[in-house]
Design a protein around this motif. Structure first.
Motif, PDB file in Angstrom:
ATOM      1  N   ILE A  56       0.857  -1.169   0.000  1.00  0.00           N
ATOM      2  CA  ILE A  56       0.000   0.000   0.000  1.00  0.00           C
ATOM      3  C   ILE A  56       0.897   1.223   0.000  1.00  0.00           C
ATOM      4  CG2 ILE A  56      -1.786  -1.191   1.292  1.00  0.00           C
ATOM      5  CD1 ILE A  56      -0.902   0.450   3.738  1.00  0.00           C
ATOM      6  N   PRO A  57       0.353   2.407  -0.300  1.00  0.00           N
ATOM      7  CA  PRO A  57       1.184   3.601  -0.316  1.00  0.00           C
ATOM      8  C   PRO A  57       1.859   3.863   1.027  1.00  0.00           C
ATOM      9  CG  PRO A  57      -0.897   4.020  -1.411  1.00  0.00           C
ATOM     10  CD  PRO A  57      -1.013   2.663  -0.761  1.00  0.00           C
ATOM     11  N   THR A  58       3.091   4.331   0.987  1.00  0.00           N
ATOM     12  CA  THR A  58       3.798   4.818   2.164  1.00  0.00           C
ATOM     13  C   THR A  58       4.433   6.135   1.763  1.00  0.00           C
ATOM     14  OG1 THR A  58       5.952   3.865   1.638  1.00  0.00           O
ATOM     15  CG2 THR A  58       4.376   2.434   2.758  1.00  0.00           C
ATOM     16  N   SER A  59       5.186   6.728   2.661  1.00  0.00           N
ATOM     17  CA  SER A  59       5.820   7.994   2.336  1.00  0.00           C
ATOM     18  C   SER A  59       6.887   7.839   1.269  1.00  0.00           C
ATOM     19  CB  SER A  59       6.448   8.607   3.601  1.00  0.00           C
ATOM     20  OG  SER A  59       7.407   7.728   4.141  1.00  0.00           O
ATOM     21  N   ALA A  60       7.399   6.617   1.086  1.00  0.00           N
ATOM     22  CA  ALA A  60       8.480   6.415   0.132  1.00  0.00           C
ATOM     23  C   ALA A  60       8.059   5.604  -1.087  1.00  0.00           C
ATOM     24  CB  ALA A  60       9.659   5.730   0.807  1.00  0.00           C
TER      25      ALA A  60
ATOM     26  N   ASP B 109       4.706 -11.392   8.299  1.00  0.00           N
ATOM     27  CA  ASP B 109       4.698 -12.746   7.732  1.00  0.00           C
ATOM     28  C   ASP B 109       5.848 -13.572   8.301  1.00  0.00           C
ATOM     29  OD1 ASP B 109       4.379 -14.990   6.179  1.00  0.00           O
ATOM     30  OD2 ASP B 109       4.818 -13.998   4.268  1.00  0.00           O
ATOM     31  N   LEU B 110       5.762 -13.868   9.589  1.00  0.00           N
ATOM     32  CA  LEU B 110       6.822 -14.582  10.299  1.00  0.00           C
ATOM     33  C   LEU B 110       6.217 -15.596  11.265  1.00  0.00           C
ATOM     34  CD1 LEU B 110       9.087 -11.554  11.288  1.00  0.00           C
ATOM     35  CD2 LEU B 110       9.560 -13.197   9.469  1.00  0.00           C
ATOM     36  N   ALA B 111       6.958 -16.671  11.511  1.00  0.00           N
ATOM     37  CA  ALA B 111       6.532 -17.670  12.488  1.00  0.00           C
ATOM     38  C   ALA B 111       7.739 -18.400  13.034  1.00  0.00           C
ATOM     39  CB  ALA B 111       5.560 -18.668  11.854  1.00  0.00           C
TER      40      ALA B 111
ATOM     41  N   GLY C  82       5.866  -0.350   3.323  1.00  0.00           N
ATOM     42  CA  GLY C  82       4.807  -1.026   4.055  1.00  0.00           C
ATOM     43  C   GLY C  82       4.168  -2.060   3.148  1.00  0.00           C
ATOM     44  N   ILE C  83       3.832  -3.212   3.691  1.00  0.00           N
ATOM     45  CA  ILE C  83       3.158  -4.248   2.912  1.00  0.00           C
ATOM     46  C   ILE C  83       1.914  -4.703   3.646  1.00  0.00           C
ATOM     47  CG2 ILE C  83       5.088  -5.071   1.518  1.00  0.00           C
ATOM     48  CD1 ILE C  83       5.668  -7.176   3.596  1.00  0.00           C
ATOM     49  N   ARG C  84       0.819  -4.845   2.899  1.00  0.00           N
ATOM     50  CA  ARG C  84      -0.457  -5.231   3.481  1.00  0.00           C
ATOM     51  C   ARG C  84      -1.084  -6.347   2.660  1.00  0.00           C
ATOM     52  NH1 ARG C  84       2.068  -2.552   6.174  1.00  0.00           N
ATOM     53  NH2 ARG C  84       1.693  -0.445   6.929  1.00  0.00           N
TER      54      ARG C  84
ATOM     55  N   CYS D  93       3.649  -3.425   9.820  1.00  0.00           N
ATOM     56  CA  CYS D  93       4.763  -4.187   9.265  1.00  0.00           C
ATOM     57  C   CYS D  93       5.451  -3.427   8.126  1.00  0.00           C
ATOM     58  CB  CYS D  93       4.274  -5.541   8.738  1.00  0.00           C
ATOM     59  SG  CYS D  93       5.625  -6.651   8.324  1.00  0.00           S
ATOM     60  N   VAL D  94       6.767  -3.435   8.141  1.00  0.00           N
ATOM     61  CA  VAL D  94       7.575  -2.774   7.112  1.00  0.00           C
ATOM     62  C   VAL D  94       8.582  -3.773   6.574  1.00  0.00           C
ATOM     63  CG1 VAL D  94       9.266  -0.955   6.647  1.00  0.00           C
ATOM     64  CG2 VAL D  94       7.306  -0.490   8.143  1.00  0.00           C
ATOM     65  N   ALA D  95       8.707  -3.838   5.256  1.00  0.00           N
ATOM     66  CA  ALA D  95       9.668  -4.733   4.616  1.00  0.00           C
ATOM     67  C   ALA D  95      10.842  -3.938   4.060  1.00  0.00           C
ATOM     68  CB  ALA D  95       9.001  -5.509   3.492  1.00  0.00           C
TER      69      ALA D  95
END
Length: 210
Positions: free
Chosen positions: A7-11, A84-86, A133-135, A143-145
Motif C-alpha cells: 500500500i502507499p507509504t511515504s516512500a 509474515d513470520l513464524a 509497508g506491505i499489506r 509491518c515494514v519490509a
C-alpha cells in the motif's frame, strides 16, 4: 513463495507482481549450513509437495515465513502479530546461536534459501534499496519490509538474509517485478526482493523463544 502486495507509504506506492523469480541466484553449498528446506503436504508437478525455507535459531526452534509455517509439517510455536513470520518446532544441530542485527538502506546483504524449481540450496547477493509497508493476508500495519536487489526464487520464503558481518538481518518473504516510488523519485525499482528486517521482530523473537 507468496507474492506480496503493498500500500502507499511515504516512500513507496505500489507493487506490480509477475513471474516465479527475480534477479540472479546460484546453487550454494553455503546455504546448506544456514537454512533448512521445509516441505508441505500440498502436491506439485514434481510430486514432492511445495517447499519453503527456515532458519535454525535454537536447538528446538526455527524461524520462517508464516505462509510457509501454516502449510509446513512442523508444528508452529508462535506467529508474529502483524508480519509474515513464524517460529516452528524443529530439532537443530547448532553449536552456537545465530546473532541478529538490523541492517539499513545501502548495506550489502546475502540471501539463502531453497529453490522451489530445483529443490536445491541457493544464494544471492545485493544491496538494500528502500523500505515499504506491505499489506496482505500475512502482513498488516505497522509491518515494514526491506527492499533489496538480491535475487529471489519461489521456495526461498522463510530463508535468511545475512549482513556483511555474518549477522542475520531478516527473513525473506517475497519479491516483486516493480515498485513505483514516491512522486519525487519517478523511476521505479525493478525486480526486487522483500524481507522482514530484524527491527520488526526483535522483541517478539526474544519473548517467543525465552
Amino acid at each position: 513463495m507468496k507474492k506480496i502486495m503493498a500500500i502507499p507509504t511515504s516512500a513507496l506506492l505500489t507493487l506490480a507482481l509477475a513471474g516465479c523469480s527475480v534477479g540472479q541466484y546460484d546453487y550454494s553449498s553455503e546455504a546448506l549450513k544456514r537454512v533448512d528446506m521445509n516441505f508441505t503436504g500440498i502436491p506439485t508437478i514434481l510430486g514432492v509437495g511445495a517447499l519453503g525455507s527456515s532458519i535454525p535459531i535454537t536447538p528446538e526452534y526455527s524461524l520462517t515465513a508464516a505462509h510457509v509455517a501454516k502449510l509446513s509439517v512442523q508444528r508452529v510455536k508462535a506467529y508474529h502479530p502483524y508480519c509474515d513470520l513464524a517460529i516452528i518446532y524443529h530439532k537443530n544441530d547448532i553449536k552456537s546461536l545465530p546473532k541478529f542485527r538490523n541492517s539499513t538502506v545501502g548495506e550489502s546483504v546475502k540471501m539463502y534459501g531453497y529453490s522451489f524449481i530445483s529443490a536445491m540450496p541457493v544464494e544471492s547477493s545485493g544491496v538494500n534499496l528502500a523500505q515499504t509497508g506491505i499489506r496482505n493476508e500475512w502482513n498488516k500495519r505497522p509491518c515494514v519490509a526491506m527492499v533489496s536487489n538480491a535475487g529471489v526464487v519461489k521456495g526461498m520464503s522463510g530463508g535468511a538474509v545475512y549482513n556483511s558481518d555474518e549477522t542475520i538481518g531478516g527473513v525473506i518473504v517475497g519479491f516483486t517485478s516493480e515498485i513505483k516510488r514516491h512522486k519525487n523519485s519517478p523511476v521505479p525499482l525493478k525486480d526486487v526482493s522483500l524481507y522482514i528486517p530484524y527491527k520488526n521482530f526483535e522483541s517478539w523473537l526474544v519473548s517467543s523463544t525465552s
